[in-house]
Scaffold this motif. Structure first.
Motif, mmCIF file in Angstrom:
data_model
loop_
_atom_site.group_PDB
_atom_site.id
_atom_site.type_symbol
_atom_site.label_atom_id
_atom_site.label_comp_id
_atom_site.label_asym_id
_atom_site.label_seq_id
_atom_site.Cartn_x
_atom_site.Cartn_y
_atom_site.Cartn_z
ATOM 1 N N MET A 1 0.844 -1.189 0.000
ATOM 2 C CA MET A 1 0.000 0.000 0.000
ATOM 3 C C MET A 1 0.881 1.240 0.000
ATOM 4 S SD MET A 1 -2.935 1.091 2.777
ATOM 5 C CE MET A 1 -3.934 -0.333 2.347
ATOM 6 N N ILE A 2 0.614 2.190 -0.866
ATOM 7 C CA ILE A 2 1.387 3.419 -0.945
ATOM 8 C C ILE A 2 0.956 4.357 0.169
ATOM 9 C CG2 ILE A 2 1.926 5.436 -2.351
ATOM 10 C CD1 ILE A 2 1.430 3.707 -4.803
ATOM 11 N N LYS A 3 1.939 4.869 0.903
ATOM 12 C CA LYS A 3 1.651 5.782 2.004
ATOM 13 C C LYS A 3 1.895 7.219 1.557
ATOM 14 C CE LYS A 3 2.980 2.322 5.420
ATOM 15 N NZ LYS A 3 3.875 2.018 6.544
ATOM 16 N N ASN A 4 0.996 8.093 1.918
ATOM 17 C CA ASN A 4 1.127 9.507 1.590
ATOM 18 C C ASN A 4 1.633 10.276 2.797
ATOM 19 O OD1 ASN A 4 -0.081 9.075 -0.993
ATOM 20 N ND2 ASN A 4 -2.065 8.966 0.035
ATOM 21 N N GLU A 5 2.104 11.483 2.557
ATOM 22 C CA GLU A 5 2.540 12.333 3.662
ATOM 23 C C GLU A 5 1.334 12.778 4.493
ATOM 24 O OE1 GLU A 5 5.657 12.991 4.552
ATOM 25 O OE2 GLU A 5 6.245 11.609 2.962
ATOM 26 N N ALA A 6 1.571 13.041 5.773
ATOM 27 C CA ALA A 6 0.490 13.502 6.647
ATOM 28 C C ALA A 6 -0.095 14.805 6.143
ATOM 29 C CB ALA A 6 1.019 13.682 8.068
ATOM 30 N N LYS A 7 -1.420 14.933 6.295
ATOM 31 C CA LYS A 7 -2.120 16.094 5.755
ATOM 32 C C LYS A 7 -2.631 17.033 6.837
ATOM 33 C CE LYS A 7 -3.690 13.272 1.858
ATOM 34 N NZ LYS A 7 -4.871 12.634 1.229
ATOM 35 N N LYS A 8 -3.109 16.485 7.951
ATOM 36 C CA LYS A 8 -3.760 17.335 8.939
ATOM 37 C C LYS A 8 -3.840 16.620 10.283
ATOM 38 C CE LYS A 8 -8.417 15.624 8.001
ATOM 39 N NZ LYS A 8 -9.822 15.972 7.775
ATOM 40 N N THR A 9 -4.268 17.364 11.285
ATOM 41 C CA THR A 9 -4.560 16.763 12.584
ATOM 42 C C THR A 9 -5.941 16.119 12.518
ATOM 43 O OG1 THR A 9 -3.215 18.380 13.767
ATOM 44 C CG2 THR A 9 -4.896 17.214 15.041
ATOM 45 N N ILE A 10 -6.029 14.886 12.988
ATOM 46 C CA ILE A 10 -7.302 14.169 12.992
ATOM 47 C C ILE A 10 -8.049 14.497 14.280
ATOM 48 C CG2 ILE A 10 -8.416 11.916 12.882
ATOM 49 C CD1 ILE A 10 -6.925 12.776 10.308
ATOM 50 N N ASN A 11 -9.238 15.076 14.132
ATOM 51 C CA ASN A 11 -10.077 15.429 15.280
ATOM 52 C C ASN A 11 -10.891 14.213 15.720
ATOM 53 O OD1 ASN A 11 -9.388 18.267 15.378
ATOM 54 N ND2 ASN A 11 -10.556 18.476 13.483
ATOM 55 N N ILE A 12 -10.740 13.848 16.978
ATOM 56 C CA ILE A 12 -11.363 12.621 17.482
ATOM 57 C C ILE A 12 -12.382 12.944 18.563
ATOM 58 C CG2 ILE A 12 -10.925 10.471 18.740
ATOM 59 C CD1 ILE A 12 -8.257 10.279 17.326
ATOM 60 N N GLY A 13 -13.530 12.301 18.465
ATOM 61 C CA GLY A 13 -14.535 12.356 19.511
ATOM 62 C C GLY A 13 -14.531 11.041 20.271
ATOM 63 N N VAL A 14 -14.636 11.111 21.579
ATOM 64 C CA VAL A 14 -14.621 9.908 22.414
ATOM 65 C C VAL A 14 -16.001 9.709 23.009
ATOM 66 C CG1 VAL A 14 -13.557 8.745 24.373
ATOM 67 C CG2 VAL A 14 -12.188 10.273 22.935
ATOM 68 N N PHE A 315 -4.242 3.786 13.704
ATOM 69 C CA PHE A 315 -5.580 4.186 13.236
ATOM 70 C C PHE A 315 -5.539 5.582 12.621
ATOM 71 C CE2 PHE A 315 -9.682 6.254 14.678
ATOM 72 C CZ PHE A 315 -10.503 5.651 13.728
ATOM 73 N N VAL A 316 -4.881 6.505 13.310
ATOM 74 C CA VAL A 316 -4.762 7.879 12.810
ATOM 75 C C VAL A 316 -3.978 7.903 11.509
ATOM 76 C CG1 VAL A 316 -3.755 10.148 13.296
ATOM 77 C CG2 VAL A 316 -5.025 8.930 15.081
ATOM 78 N N ALA A 317 -2.885 7.127 11.447
ATOM 79 C CA ALA A 317 -2.076 7.081 10.228
ATOM 80 C C ALA A 317 -2.838 6.434 9.075
ATOM 81 C CB ALA A 317 -0.777 6.321 10.492
ATOM 82 N N ALA A 318 -3.731 5.492 9.385
ATOM 83 C CA ALA A 318 -4.548 4.878 8.329
ATOM 84 C C ALA A 318 -5.502 5.902 7.723
ATOM 85 C CB ALA A 318 -5.336 3.699 8.904
ATOM 86 N N ILE A 319 -6.035 6.791 8.572
ATOM 87 C CA ILE A 319 -6.925 7.846 8.087
ATOM 88 C C ILE A 319 -6.153 8.869 7.267
ATOM 89 C CG2 ILE A 319 -8.438 9.752 8.792
ATOM 90 C CD1 ILE A 319 -9.041 8.112 11.355
ATOM 91 N N ASP A 320 -5.021 9.283 7.790
ATOM 92 C CA ASP A 320 -4.300 10.414 7.220
ATOM 93 C C ASP A 320 -3.298 10.040 6.134
ATOM 94 O OD1 ASP A 320 -3.713 13.106 6.992
ATOM 95 O OD2 ASP A 320 -2.193 13.066 8.559
ATOM 96 N N LYS A 321 -2.710 8.838 6.247
ATOM 97 C CA LYS A 321 -1.646 8.460 5.322
ATOM 98 C C LYS A 321 -1.893 7.122 4.633
ATOM 99 C CE LYS A 321 1.475 8.982 8.574
ATOM 100 N NZ LYS A 321 2.789 9.003 9.263
ATOM 101 N N ASN A 322 -3.099 6.595 4.790
ATOM 102 C CA ASN A 322 -3.468 5.334 4.139
ATOM 103 C C ASN A 322 -2.608 4.168 4.617
ATOM 104 O OD1 ASN A 322 -5.305 4.102 2.394
ATOM 105 N ND2 ASN A 322 -3.842 4.075 0.711
ATOM 106 N N GLU A 323 -2.140 4.239 5.859
ATOM 107 C CA GLU A 323 -1.332 3.159 6.419
ATOM 108 C C GLU A 323 -2.199 1.932 6.658
ATOM 109 O OE1 GLU A 323 1.896 4.128 9.263
ATOM 110 O OE2 GLU A 323 0.770 2.854 10.647
ATOM 111 N N GLU A 324 -1.624 0.755 6.458
ATOM 112 C CA GLU A 324 -2.374 -0.482 6.664
ATOM 113 C C GLU A 324 -2.673 -0.672 8.149
ATOM 114 O OE1 GLU A 324 -2.001 -5.281 5.733
ATOM 115 O OE2 GLU A 324 -0.466 -3.895 5.027
ATOM 116 N N LEU A 325 -3.905 -1.066 8.455
ATOM 117 C CA LEU A 325 -4.314 -1.241 9.846
ATOM 118 C C LEU A 325 -3.687 -2.487 10.468
ATOM 119 C CD1 LEU A 325 -8.141 -0.417 9.722
ATOM 120 C CD2 LEU A 325 -6.378 0.902 10.917
ATOM 121 N N ILE A 326 -3.268 -2.353 11.711
ATOM 122 C CA ILE A 326 -2.814 -3.504 12.486
ATOM 123 C C ILE A 326 -4.004 -4.392 12.844
ATOM 124 C CG2 ILE A 326 -1.799 -4.224 14.691
ATOM 125 C CD1 ILE A 326 -0.194 -1.578 14.634
ATOM 126 N N ALA A 327 -5.122 -3.759 13.170
ATOM 127 C CA ALA A 327 -6.299 -4.503 13.622
ATOM 128 C C ALA A 327 -7.563 -3.962 12.967
ATOM 129 C CB ALA A 327 -6.418 -4.440 15.140
#
Length: 391
Positions: A1-14, A315-327
């Motif tokens: 999977m091709i990874k892209n550079e980070a684009k932004k801060t991911i805003n998370i709601g808990v 998880f954040v890197a998967a959203i922002d950089k298309n990183e493969e999920l561990i889980a």
């Protein structure tokens, strides 16, 4: 999977402000999760904790998860609520194309999890908090097994009985250890991590015969002890034993192969490698009581990781950089299938085949839920040290 550079801060709601939710929030606020911030929290009532987050970190509070999602101030949500609400909240978030990190398990059953996965679009990242996959010891065990060093696996055995829980653990919760609130006990709460790692490393069995004990050690209606026998497609056999009623308990995981054996015992890992494979030696030796020479190696792993922070960072890197999920959330079905099969085997007093008939299990669970109710919470004050809960 091709990874892209980070684009932004991911805003998370808990969603949820219980013990594990507070740990996730702390990890993010303490910058242990790169590229993320907490922008909103949700709990049924505004309390001193939510006010603290507002005053100290400018984190907004909502009393309903739909309001949090609809406010459009979050890119993703962490769902850390009682199991009975996982499906409802995750389904809504996914339908709004909000990324989801869901605390384990994926639902009350694998049937529920399968339905939930159908709500995920190609635009959303959906992950499950299977944090023990990041444990350096288990990761090393998987690497060894995947390398083929053990040869054909002949037998697996995990005795995991140091999940001891005292009665107050259940008394201070209205939902925990009820069919209605959790869909089970030991198997879907504590040992779901072990079942995930078990199948992640050794593969899925195809037959299970289990003996679950319900309320053997605690005043609960669900299982607090299990002994299960496994069969694998290649003819290997396995055994899983779990309990929340033993102290101090045992944590030993053995994987026996034709060429080598891998043994995990309370955090220590050792590898015994045969000079020749067991099958080859057996056919060739003239020694009536002979045994292949073996070389034993103690594998030292000093690395310590913040497992939850690693999974969240991924998880954040998967959203922002298309990183493969561990889980990825879909991986949560396998361990839940095993847990569900163990319960079904006990209820029906029979061997259960995998792939599991999820509809059949759901029908049986629904009967349990229909006669179940949430308990009245005790007014006792529990001392909480989350670090003591991890095994």
């Amino acid at each position: 999977m091709i990874k892209n550079e980070a684009k932004k801060t991911i805003n998370i709601g808990v969603v949820g402000l219980g013990n594990i939710a507070q740990q996730h929030i702390s990890n993010i606020l303490e910058r242990k999760v790169a590229g993320a911030c907490v922008s909103a929290v949700c709990s049924r009532d505004q309390n001193a904790l939510s006010l603290h987050y507002k005053q100290t970190h400018n984190i907004n509070h909502y009393t309903h998860y739909q309001d949090l999602v609809n406010a459009k101030e979050v890119d993703a949500v962490i769902i850390a609520t009682p199991t009975m609400s996982h499906f409802e909240i995750a389904k809504y978030a996914l339908e709004q194309n909000v990324h989801v990190m869901l605390e384990k398990p994926i639902g009350l059953s694998s049937y529920e999890g399968e339905v939930l996965l159908s709500c995920q679009s190609s635009k959303t990242v959906f992950a499950l908090m299977l944090n023990q996959r990041t444990d350096p010891v288990f990761a090393k065990m998987k690497d060894i097994v995947d390398s083929g060093l053990l040869g054909n696996i002949q037998r697996t055995h995990w005795t995991m009985t140091n999940w001891f829980r005292p009665e107050i653990y259940y008394q201070v919760s209205d939902w925990r250890a009820t069919w209605k609130g959790e869909g089970g006990g030991l198997l879907v709460n504590q040992a779901i991590h072990n079942l995930d790692v078990f199948q992640w490393i050794c593969g899925l069995p195809n037959k299970i015969k289990a003996f679950c004990e319900f309320g053997k050690y605690h005043n609960i209606e669900v299982e607090d002890e299990v002994t299960a026998f496994l069969r694998y497609p290649n003819g290997a056999t396995g055994l899983f034993i779990g309990s929340t009623g033993e102290a101090p308990g045992i944590n030993r995981f053995d994987i026996i192969g034709d060429k080598a054996s891998l043994m995990f015992n309370s955090g220590r890992l050792s590898l015994c490698t045969n000079s020749v494979s067991t099958a080859e030696f057996s056919q060739q030796t003239d020694d009536m009581f002979g045994m292949p020479d073996t070389d034993k190696e103690n594998i030292e792993i000093e690395e310590a990781v913040n497992q939850h922070a690693v999974i969240m960072s991924n998880f954040v890197a998967a959203i922002d950089k298309n990183e493969e999920l561990i889980a990825p959330a879909a991986d949560g079905l396998a361990s839940l299938d095993i847990a569900n099969a163990m319960l079904l085997s006990t209820w029906q007093n029979t061997e259960v085949s995998l792939p599991l008939d999820r509809s059949e299990y759901q029908q049986n669970l629904d009967l349990k839920i229909a006669s179940s109710s949430l308990r009245t919470k005790s007014l006792r004050k529990a001392n909480v040290d989350m670090s003591a809960s991890y095994r």
